[in-house]
Design an enzyme around this catalytic site. Structure first.
Site, PDB file in Angstrom:
ATOM      1  N   ALA A  20      -4.444 -34.466  37.660  1.00  0.00           N
ATOM      2  CA  ALA A  20      -4.359 -35.316  38.849  1.00  0.00           C
ATOM      3  C   ALA A  20      -4.561 -36.780  38.461  1.00  0.00           C
ATOM      4  CB  ALA A  20      -5.415 -34.884  39.863  1.00  0.00           C
ATOM      5  N   ARG A  48     -13.901 -29.947  44.476  1.00  0.00           N
ATOM      6  CA  ARG A  48     -15.295 -29.608  44.763  1.00  0.00           C
ATOM      7  C   ARG A  48     -16.237 -30.766  44.422  1.00  0.00           C
ATOM      8  NH1 ARG A  48     -15.728 -24.431  41.033  1.00  0.00           N
ATOM      9  NH2 ARG A  48     -15.150 -26.118  39.648  1.00  0.00           N
ATOM     10  N   GLY A 182      11.531 -32.593  33.946  1.00  0.00           N
ATOM     11  CA  GLY A 182      11.628 -33.950  34.487  1.00  0.00           C
ATOM     12  C   GLY A 182      11.778 -34.996  33.400  1.00  0.00           C
ATOM     13  N   LYS A 183      11.656 -34.594  32.144  1.00  0.00           N
ATOM     14  CA  LYS A 183      11.748 -35.591  31.069  1.00  0.00           C
ATOM     15  C   LYS A 183      13.181 -36.111  30.978  1.00  0.00           C
ATOM     16  CE  LYS A 183       7.893 -33.887  28.285  1.00  0.00           C
ATOM     17  NZ  LYS A 183       6.956 -34.984  28.091  1.00  0.00           N
ATOM     18  N   HIS A 241       8.041 -24.411  28.989  1.00  0.00           N
ATOM     19  CA  HIS A 241       8.755 -25.634  28.608  1.00  0.00           C
ATOM     20  C   HIS A 241       9.896 -25.360  27.617  1.00  0.00           C
ATOM     21  CE1 HIS A 241       5.381 -27.461  30.485  1.00  0.00           C
ATOM     22  NE2 HIS A 241       4.610 -27.633  29.438  1.00  0.00           N
ATOM     23  N   ARG A 337      17.388 -29.268  17.353  1.00  0.00           N
ATOM     24  CA  ARG A 337      18.384 -29.447  16.270  1.00  0.00           C
ATOM     25  C   ARG A 337      19.492 -28.439  16.472  1.00  0.00           C
ATOM     26  NH1 ARG A 337      16.321 -27.780  10.957  1.00  0.00           N
ATOM     27  NH2 ARG A 337      18.252 -28.585  10.056  1.00  0.00           N
ATOM     28  N   ARG A 363      16.492 -35.776  20.516  1.00  0.00           N
ATOM     29  CA  ARG A 363      15.079 -36.112  20.365  1.00  0.00           C
ATOM     30  C   ARG A 363      14.476 -36.291  21.771  1.00  0.00           C
ATOM     31  NH1 ARG A 363      10.712 -38.412  17.135  1.00  0.00           N
ATOM     32  NH2 ARG A 363      11.865 -37.963  15.254  1.00  0.00           N
ATOM     33  N   GLN A 365      11.121 -36.434  22.548  1.00  0.00           N
ATOM     34  CA  GLN A 365      10.031 -37.403  22.513  1.00  0.00           C
ATOM     35  C   GLN A 365       9.369 -37.394  21.147  1.00  0.00           C
ATOM     36  OE1 GLN A 365       7.551 -35.722  25.606  1.00  0.00           O
ATOM     37  NE2 GLN A 365       6.401 -34.490  24.167  1.00  0.00           N
TER      38      GLN A 365
HETATM   39  P1  NDP Z   1      -8.776 -29.180  34.919  1.00  0.00           P
HETATM   40  O1  NDP Z   1      -9.470 -28.159  34.109  1.00  0.00           O
HETATM   41  O2  NDP Z   1      -9.099 -30.627  34.707  1.00  0.00           O
HETATM   42  O3  NDP Z   1      -9.002 -28.763  36.429  1.00  0.00           O
HETATM   43  C1  NDP Z   1      -8.647 -29.543  37.561  1.00  0.00           C
HETATM   44  C2  NDP Z   1      -9.767 -29.446  38.590  1.00  0.00           C
HETATM   45  O4  NDP Z   1      -9.849 -28.129  39.057  1.00  0.00           O
HETATM   46  C3  NDP Z   1     -11.136 -29.773  38.020  1.00  0.00           C
HETATM   47  O5  NDP Z   1     -11.381 -31.151  38.083  1.00  0.00           O
HETATM   48  C4  NDP Z   1     -12.051 -28.979  38.922  1.00  0.00           C
HETATM   49  O6  NDP Z   1     -12.332 -29.751  40.060  1.00  0.00           O
HETATM   50  C5  NDP Z   1     -11.212 -27.807  39.350  1.00  0.00           C
HETATM   51  N1  NDP Z   1     -11.562 -26.620  38.566  1.00  0.00           N
HETATM   52  C6  NDP Z   1     -11.507 -26.455  37.232  1.00  0.00           C
HETATM   53  N2  NDP Z   1     -11.899 -25.230  36.876  1.00  0.00           N
HETATM   54  C7  NDP Z   1     -12.202 -24.581  38.003  1.00  0.00           C
HETATM   55  C8  NDP Z   1     -12.668 -23.290  38.307  1.00  0.00           C
HETATM   56  N3  NDP Z   1     -12.861 -22.387  37.342  1.00  0.00           N
HETATM   57  N4  NDP Z   1     -12.881 -22.956  39.593  1.00  0.00           N
HETATM   58  C9  NDP Z   1     -12.654 -23.842  40.554  1.00  0.00           C
HETATM   59  N5  NDP Z   1     -12.220 -25.117  40.336  1.00  0.00           N
HETATM   60  C10 NDP Z   1     -11.992 -25.475  39.085  1.00  0.00           C
HETATM   61  O7  NDP Z   1      -7.237 -28.905  34.758  1.00  0.00           O
HETATM   62  P2  NDP Z   1      -6.055 -29.917  34.580  1.00  0.00           P
HETATM   63  O8  NDP Z   1      -6.180 -31.018  35.560  1.00  0.00           O
HETATM   64  O9  NDP Z   1      -5.901 -30.237  33.146  1.00  0.00           O
HETATM   65  O10 NDP Z   1      -4.799 -28.976  34.939  1.00  0.00           O
HETATM   66  C11 NDP Z   1      -4.562 -28.470  36.248  1.00  0.00           C
HETATM   67  C12 NDP Z   1      -3.361 -27.542  36.183  1.00  0.00           C
HETATM   68  O11 NDP Z   1      -2.242 -28.216  35.669  1.00  0.00           O
HETATM   69  C13 NDP Z   1      -3.559 -26.334  35.262  1.00  0.00           C
HETATM   70  O12 NDP Z   1      -2.848 -25.271  35.812  1.00  0.00           O
HETATM   71  C14 NDP Z   1      -2.920 -26.784  33.960  1.00  0.00           C
HETATM   72  O13 NDP Z   1      -2.503 -25.718  33.180  1.00  0.00           O
HETATM   73  C15 NDP Z   1      -1.746 -27.576  34.498  1.00  0.00           C
HETATM   74  N6  NDP Z   1      -1.240 -28.580  33.582  1.00  0.00           N
HETATM   75  C16 NDP Z   1      -2.048 -29.573  33.116  1.00  0.00           C
HETATM   76  C17 NDP Z   1      -1.534 -30.561  32.296  1.00  0.00           C
HETATM   77  C18 NDP Z   1      -2.398 -31.693  31.842  1.00  0.00           C
HETATM   78  O14 NDP Z   1      -1.831 -32.617  31.199  1.00  0.00           O
HETATM   79  N7  NDP Z   1      -3.683 -31.714  32.123  1.00  0.00           N
HETATM   80  C19 NDP Z   1      -0.107 -30.567  31.887  1.00  0.00           C
HETATM   81  C20 NDP Z   1       0.658 -29.495  32.452  1.00  0.00           C
HETATM   82  C21 NDP Z   1       0.091 -28.537  33.265  1.00  0.00           C
HETATM   83  P3  NDP Z   1     -13.666 -29.589  40.922  1.00  0.00           P
HETATM   84  O15 NDP Z   1     -14.688 -28.925  40.059  1.00  0.00           O
HETATM   85  O16 NDP Z   1     -14.012 -30.985  41.301  1.00  0.00           O
HETATM   86  O17 NDP Z   1     -13.229 -28.768  42.061  1.00  0.00           O
HETATM   87  C1  BG6 Z   2       1.209 -28.878  28.876  1.00  0.00           C
HETATM   88  C2  BG6 Z   2       0.401 -28.036  27.930  1.00  0.00           C
HETATM   89  O1  BG6 Z   2       1.959 -28.066  29.722  1.00  0.00           O
HETATM   90  O2  BG6 Z   2       2.079 -29.708  28.119  1.00  0.00           O
HETATM   91  C3  BG6 Z   2      -0.342 -28.888  26.938  1.00  0.00           C
HETATM   92  O3  BG6 Z   2      -0.534 -27.296  28.715  1.00  0.00           O
HETATM   93  C4  BG6 Z   2       0.585 -29.835  26.231  1.00  0.00           C
HETATM   94  O4  BG6 Z   2      -1.013 -28.085  25.994  1.00  0.00           O
HETATM   95  C5  BG6 Z   2       1.405 -30.605  27.250  1.00  0.00           C
HETATM   96  O5  BG6 Z   2      -0.185 -30.725  25.464  1.00  0.00           O
HETATM   97  C6  BG6 Z   2       2.456 -31.455  26.556  1.00  0.00           C
HETATM   98  O6  BG6 Z   2       3.080 -32.265  27.489  1.00  0.00           O
HETATM   99  P1  BG6 Z   2       3.780 -33.603  26.991  1.00  0.00           P
HETATM  100  O7  BG6 Z   2       4.441 -34.115  28.222  1.00  0.00           O
HETATM  101  O8  BG6 Z   2       2.694 -34.483  26.481  1.00  0.00           O
HETATM  102  O9  BG6 Z   2       4.718 -33.218  25.910  1.00  0.00           O
END
Ligand code: NDP
Ligand code: BG6
Length: 466
Positions: A20, A48, A182-183, A241, A337, A363, A365
């Site tokens: 987020a 939360r 979306g890339k 992906h 490739r 390529r 990225q």
């Molecule tokens: P986080 O682990 O940072 O979790 C996001 C929020 O979810 C946390 O801030 C927390 O908020 C809440 N949360 C985490 N774990 C739990 C739990 N066990 N139970 C309840 N609430 C929980 O994840 P990301 O933001 O990295 O990723 C979110 C989703 O997006 C995932 O599905 C991930 O695979 C996907 N994703 C992430 C990418 C990235 O770049 N980070 C890229 C592509 C996909 P709070 O405790 O405040 O409620």
């Molecule tokens: C996410 C994977 O979906 O993509 C990560 O959970 C990975 O492990 C990421 O690092 C890579 O995304 P990008 O846009 O940086 O290539």
């Protein structure tokens, strides 16, 4: 009552998290600062964590960058964006917090719920959203939900997740996001293939010997060890992906740009890919992976995989599609490739100087671009060849053009109801069918990945030139 098209509420659930804060709010800001969002758009964060309005805004602000606006107006845009942003805390499995959120939402607005959360939360949260009456009943107003990958851990859990979501949302309302679609360069694959006549007759097993999708990161799991260890590299990037890249390379030309026509073509490829066997895989784990505090000491989770896919159809039979993906390697890059066959009976071979096969590199990225290795005569009196790069790097071809972040492009599509770049349920099922048996085999048989040194090249089984 007619809905006001200028009203849109975007609710980011899991607003305290990495995705987020580093991707979703910055992408919304980028669209906002370009005037691409409805006039009365509002942004809501929900999670939360107990955060005051000020704390929430302080958290998201550092990531709001003005790539599209002159520096002097940047502050104004940030201020306006934050004025429209509101944070609400609450639990995902109860309606108390959501009721409080509801009292701040705009009546008669279209609504997007973005689930930036671990997928296991989606079902309970969906139920709570419905119970809190946030889905509305105004036929004139739309509600859409965006869900992040991983969509489940295997075919069965993905089906279960889907059926839970489908209790509250229709398939039409669900946007399964795969940010690779979306890339910019990924969107360019269809253009490259279908807008350039020269590639069409060559794009099959008669001329192409092998396709390699190389995905490398030079970092480890970096604070996401808990999540990663539960999923592993195949579920993290390959089943989604990178398999999507395979479909874009291998699909037949669609007869229109209609979202379902394109997705039907991709689905046909997924159905033709043979189920992966353990012999098709090389699994690896980088050294010190288990030092991560969230990773169990004896973890067998692979951080590297090399997988050979076989597509059983007339165009691609006998052309291996090799996916090579790993964390903790020596580079950060993703490229495709396409290795062409060496022409048989080439006249220049008579000079004992056979020209090498052509190679096309897309390529993705970093340094987006398309490169074509072309065989050329070395200037001089002798007939000698050398491969030279026909280089369409975006930097030189498009100068200062700003390449949008994947999430900007995809969020705009959600707002506009464009679904071509989102995963349809049947695509998801077919993608899981390819990998579910081998994932089960690896886990049931406790297959040990080979170790590779962090920062090294991993294991090679690549497309070799003839
Ligand atoms: P986080 O682990 O940072 O979790 C996001 C929020 O979810 C946390 O801030 C927390 O908020 C809440 N949360 C985490 N774990 C739990 C739990 N066990 N139970 C309840 N609430 C929980 O994840 P990301 O933001 O990295 O990723 C979110 C989703 O997006 C995932 O599905 C991930 O695979 C996907 N994703 C992430 C990418 C990235 O770049 N980070 C890229 C592509 C996909 P709070 O405790 O405040 O409620
Ligand atoms: C996410 C994977 O979906 O993509 C990560 O959970 C990975 O492990 C990421 O690092 C890579 O995304 P990008 O846009 O940086 O290539």
């Amino acid at each position: 009552m007619k809905k006001d098209l200028k009203n849109l509420d975007i609710v980011v659930l899991g607003a305290s998290g990495n995705l987020a804060q580093t991707k979703i709010f910055p992408a919304l800001f980028a669209l906002f600062s370009q005037g691409l969002l409805p006039e009365k758009v509002k942004f809501y964060g929900f999670a939360r964590s107990q955060l005051s309005q000020t704390e929430f805004k302080e958290q998201i602000m550092p990531n709001l960058t003005c790539r599209y606006t002159p520096d002097h107006s940047c502050g104004d845009f940030v201020e306006k964006f934050l004025e429209r942003s509101y944070y609400c805390n609450g639990k995902y499995d109860s309606i108390d917090g959501l009721n409080s959120l509801a009292s701040h939402l705009t009546k008669d607005a279209n609504r997007i719920f973005y689930m930036a959360l671990p997928p296991e939360i989606f079902p309970m949260l969906t139920k709570s959203i419905a119970m809190a009456g946030l889905l509305g009943s105004d036929a004139d107003k739309w509600v859409r939900v965006v869900i992040e990958k991983p969509f489940g851990r295997d075919r069965a859990s993905s089906d279960e997740l889907n059926s839970e979501l489908l209790k509250e949302f229709s398939e039409k309302q669900i946007y399964r996001i795969d940010h690779y679609l979306g890339k910019e360069m990924v969107q360019n694959i269809m253009v490259l293939r279908f807008a350039n006549q020269i590639f069409k007759p060559l794009w099959n097993s008669k001329y192409i010997k092998c396709v390699e999708i190389d995905w490398q990161e030079n970092i480890g799991v970096e604070g996401r060890g808990g999540y990663f260890d539960n999923y592993g590299i195949i579920r993290d990037v390959v089943q989604n992906h990178l398999l999507q890249l395979v479909t874009l390379v291998a699909m037949d030309e669609p007869e229109s740009l209609d979202a379902d026509v394109i997705r039907d073509r991709k689905l046909a490829v997924l159905h033709d890919i043979e189920i992966v066997n353990i012999e098709d895989l090389i699994l690896g784990q980088y050294t010190n992976y288990t030092d991560d505090p969230m990773v169990p000491d004896k973890s067998l989770t692979p951080t590297f995989v090399n997988v050979k896919l076989k597509i059983d159809n007339a165009e691609w039979r006998d052309v291996p599609f090799v996916i090579r993906a790993g964390k903790g390697l020596n580079a950060k890059k993703n490229e495709i490739r396409i290795l062409f066959r060496k022409p048989e009976g080439n006249i220049f071979c008579q000079l004992d100087n056979c020209p090498p096969a052509n190679e096309l590199i897309i390529r993705i990225q970093p340094d987006e671009g398309i490169h074509f290795n072309i065989v050329s005569k070395v200037p001089g009196l002798k007939m000698q060849f050398q491969e030279k790069d026909l280089d369409l790097s975006y930097k030189s071809a498009f100068g200062d053009a700003i390449i949008p972040e994947a999430y900007e492009s995809l969020l705009l599509d959600v707002i506009n109801g464009e679904k071509a770049l989102f995963i349809r349920n049947d695509e998801l099922e077919a993608a899981w069918d390819i990998f579910t048996p081998v994932l089960r085999y690896i886990e049931e048989n406790k297959i040990k990945p080979e170790n590779y040194v962090f920062g090294s090249k991993g294991f090679d089984r690549i497309c070799k030139k003839e």
